[in-house]
Design a protein around this motif. Structure first.
Motif, mmCIF file in Angstrom:
data_model
loop_
_atom_site.group_PDB
_atom_site.id
_atom_site.type_symbol
_atom_site.label_atom_id
_atom_site.label_comp_id
_atom_site.label_asym_id
_atom_site.label_seq_id
_atom_site.Cartn_x
_atom_site.Cartn_y
_atom_site.Cartn_z
ATOM 1 N N ALA A 141 0.735 -1.100 -0.141
ATOM 2 C CA ALA A 141 -0.001 0.054 -0.058
ATOM 3 C C ALA A 141 0.844 1.234 -0.040
ATOM 4 O O ALA A 141 0.371 2.099 -0.535
ATOM 5 C CB ALA A 141 -0.972 0.063 1.080
ATOM 6 N N GLY A 142 2.027 1.155 0.846
ATOM 7 C CA GLY A 142 3.030 2.266 0.684
ATOM 8 C C GLY A 142 3.541 2.765 -0.561
ATOM 9 O O GLY A 142 3.608 3.877 -0.919
ATOM 10 N N ALA A 143 3.663 1.662 -1.280
ATOM 11 C CA ALA A 143 4.353 1.786 -2.914
ATOM 12 C C ALA A 143 3.279 2.745 -3.578
ATOM 13 O O ALA A 143 3.467 3.559 -4.507
ATOM 14 C CB ALA A 143 4.357 0.537 -3.454
ATOM 15 N N ILE A 144 1.758 2.676 -3.285
ATOM 16 C CA ILE A 144 1.082 3.280 -3.815
ATOM 17 C C ILE A 144 0.441 4.582 -3.326
ATOM 18 O O ILE A 144 0.656 5.748 -4.084
ATOM 19 C CB ILE A 144 -0.246 2.584 -4.016
ATOM 20 N N VAL A 167 -0.964 6.497 3.427
ATOM 21 C CA VAL A 167 -1.699 5.229 3.675
ATOM 22 C C VAL A 167 -2.690 5.105 4.745
ATOM 23 O O VAL A 167 -3.427 4.602 4.788
ATOM 24 C CB VAL A 167 -0.483 4.092 3.820
ATOM 25 N N TRP A 168 -2.465 6.104 5.795
ATOM 26 C CA TRP A 168 -3.283 6.077 6.838
ATOM 27 C C TRP A 168 -4.554 6.485 6.569
ATOM 28 O O TRP A 168 -5.539 6.033 7.121
ATOM 29 C CB TRP A 168 -2.792 7.039 8.260
ATOM 30 N N VAL A 169 -4.533 7.596 5.451
ATOM 31 C CA VAL A 169 -5.882 7.885 5.079
ATOM 32 C C VAL A 169 -6.876 6.789 4.394
ATOM 33 O O VAL A 169 -8.150 6.462 4.443
ATOM 34 C CB VAL A 169 -5.655 9.246 4.052
ATOM 35 N N THR A 174 -5.909 -1.812 1.165
ATOM 36 C CA THR A 174 -6.145 -1.572 2.733
ATOM 37 C C THR A 174 -7.343 -2.183 3.235
ATOM 38 O O THR A 174 -7.451 -2.566 4.455
ATOM 39 C CB THR A 174 -6.362 -0.085 3.210
ATOM 40 N N PHE A 175 -8.449 -1.984 2.410
ATOM 41 C CA PHE A 175 -9.568 -2.990 2.727
ATOM 42 C C PHE A 175 -9.531 -4.258 3.012
ATOM 43 O O PHE A 175 -9.957 -5.165 3.821
ATOM 44 C CB PHE A 175 -10.682 -2.560 1.567
ATOM 45 N N PHE A 176 -8.601 -4.875 2.037
ATOM 46 C CA PHE A 176 -8.280 -6.321 2.153
ATOM 47 C C PHE A 176 -7.611 -6.427 3.460
ATOM 48 O O PHE A 176 -7.587 -7.671 4.055
ATOM 49 C CB PHE A 176 -7.122 -6.707 0.887
ATOM 50 N N ALA A 177 -7.129 -5.488 4.226
ATOM 51 C CA ALA A 177 -6.368 -5.668 5.598
ATOM 52 C C ALA A 177 -7.317 -5.773 6.416
ATOM 53 O O ALA A 177 -7.116 -6.327 7.684
ATOM 54 C CB ALA A 177 -5.546 -4.405 5.955
ATOM 55 N N ILE A 183 9.230 -0.237 1.045
ATOM 56 C CA ILE A 183 8.812 -0.910 -0.111
ATOM 57 C C ILE A 183 9.871 -1.996 -0.489
ATOM 58 O O ILE A 183 9.245 -3.063 -0.736
ATOM 59 C CB ILE A 183 8.782 0.072 -1.457
ATOM 60 N N LYS A 184 11.144 -1.717 -0.110
ATOM 61 C CA LYS A 184 12.138 -2.869 -0.201
ATOM 62 C C LYS A 184 11.898 -4.185 0.719
ATOM 63 O O LYS A 184 11.932 -5.268 0.242
ATOM 64 C CB LYS A 184 13.599 -2.207 -0.175
ATOM 65 N N ALA A 185 11.436 -3.552 1.743
ATOM 66 C CA ALA A 185 11.075 -4.780 2.775
ATOM 67 C C ALA A 185 9.614 -5.056 3.014
ATOM 68 O O ALA A 185 8.897 -5.229 4.093
ATOM 69 C CB ALA A 185 11.719 -4.261 4.464
ATOM 70 N N LYS A 186 8.886 -4.968 1.892
ATOM 71 C CA LYS A 186 7.420 -5.020 2.098
ATOM 72 C C LYS A 186 6.790 -6.285 2.381
ATOM 73 O O LYS A 186 5.653 -6.084 2.947
ATOM 74 C CB LYS A 186 6.972 -4.739 0.604
ATOM 75 N N ASP A 187 7.597 -7.456 2.470
ATOM 76 C CA ASP A 187 7.076 -8.650 3.073
ATOM 77 C C ASP A 187 7.281 -8.555 4.665
ATOM 78 O O ASP A 187 6.640 -9.694 5.191
ATOM 79 C CB ASP A 187 7.710 -9.711 2.259
#
Length: 280
Positions: A33-36, A41-43, A196-199, A252-256
């Motif tokens: 989500a941060g990549a987008i 992202v909080w919004v 984020t909805f998927f979260a 993003i690099k450590a996204k997992d």
């Protein structure tokens, strides 16, 4: 005449919902989500939470009207009867659930591999992923009472670490990393809402407790709202903590395993391992 004891009360159902949402969300999707949406992202999590609340309200009403462990599948049958349409949609629902479970299992495998092996290794990620699937399969087969008790313990442990991390990480936040001037276009926020909805995806699991709930007509909606609102608040707070401690490229690099990586500035390598354990 002695009544059967119901496994799920208000807080057992709330903990089940929280555990399902947090396990499927914040540990997995922050980097994506941060990549987008960048540091906004909080919004996106707020919008995702609102959608989850609206969906949860509808599902809670259905669960109260048709108490069943079948959840959404039961509601389809009640509405359309047993036939090709309800059966086909049910299959699609189960397929989507399999995708969600696979994502969570992969995250478990990734965090475990990083913690034990020390580096990303596809073979061990797959081994640990399959291992957690088998473990929880046996827990589910053990019955509702075991699920309720184990979920309470897991959620309390996980939330304790997340809340502690968030509180301490707030003292290390770099305000420049949260600056609006570095934010992406507004359209990116809306593009990230699907993630984020998927979260929040796990909230529907609460409806599966209806048959084993003490008073679903009274408790189902209440447990649904409490769980979603709590998780929304937690997601927003954790997002500020993570994006305020790590530059976006590193997230993003450590996204997992972004959450574990974000624990390093405040807690060092030990923080990475503790957060990895929480993700398990």
């Amino acid at each position: 005449m002695k009544q059967d004891h119901k496994a799920f009360g208000l807080w057992s159902a709330v903990f089940l919902g929280i555990g399902s949402m947090v396990g499927a969300g914040i540990f997995v999707l922050l980097g994506e989500a941060g990549a987008i949406a960048g540091n906004l992202v909080w919004v996106s999590f707020i919008f995702g939470g609102i959608i989850a609340l609206l969906s949860g309200y509808s599902l809670a009403k259905l669960a109260a009207a048709y108490p069943s462990r079948g959840g959404i599948v039961e509601y389809l049958v009640q509405c359309y009867g047993e036939g090709v349409f309800s059966g086909s949609v049910s299959v699609l629902f189960y397929l989507s659930a399999m995708v969600a479970i696979a994502m969570v299992a992969k995250t478990f495998g990734t965090y475990t591999t990083m913690m034990i092996i020390g580096q990303d290794n596809k073979f061990w990620v797959d081994i640990f992923s399959v291992g957690i699937l088998l473990t929880f399969m046996f827990i589910n087969l053990a019955g509702a009472s075991i699920i309720a008790k184990s979920e309470n313990i897991i959620v309390i442990f996980k939330l304790s670490i997340l809340i502690l991390f968030t509180i301490i990480a707030f003292f290390y936040i770099n305000p420049d990393l949260l600056s609006i001037k570095d934010a992406p276009p507004i359209k990116n926020i809306f593009s990230s809402i699907a993630l984020t909805f998927f979260a929040y995806e796990g909230f529907r699991v609460i409806t599966n407790t209806a048959e084993d709930m003490e008073n679903p007509a009274k408790l189902m909606l209440k447990s649904m709202i409490i769980a979603i609102l709590f998780v929304m608040t937690l997601y927003i707070a954790v997002t500020f903590a993570v994006f305020g401690n790590l530059p976006l490229p590193e997230i993003i690099k450590a996204k997992d395993y972004a959450l574990a990586e974000a624990a390093k500035p405040a807690f060092g390598e030990m923080g990475f391992k503790i957060m990895a354990i929480a993700a398990l």
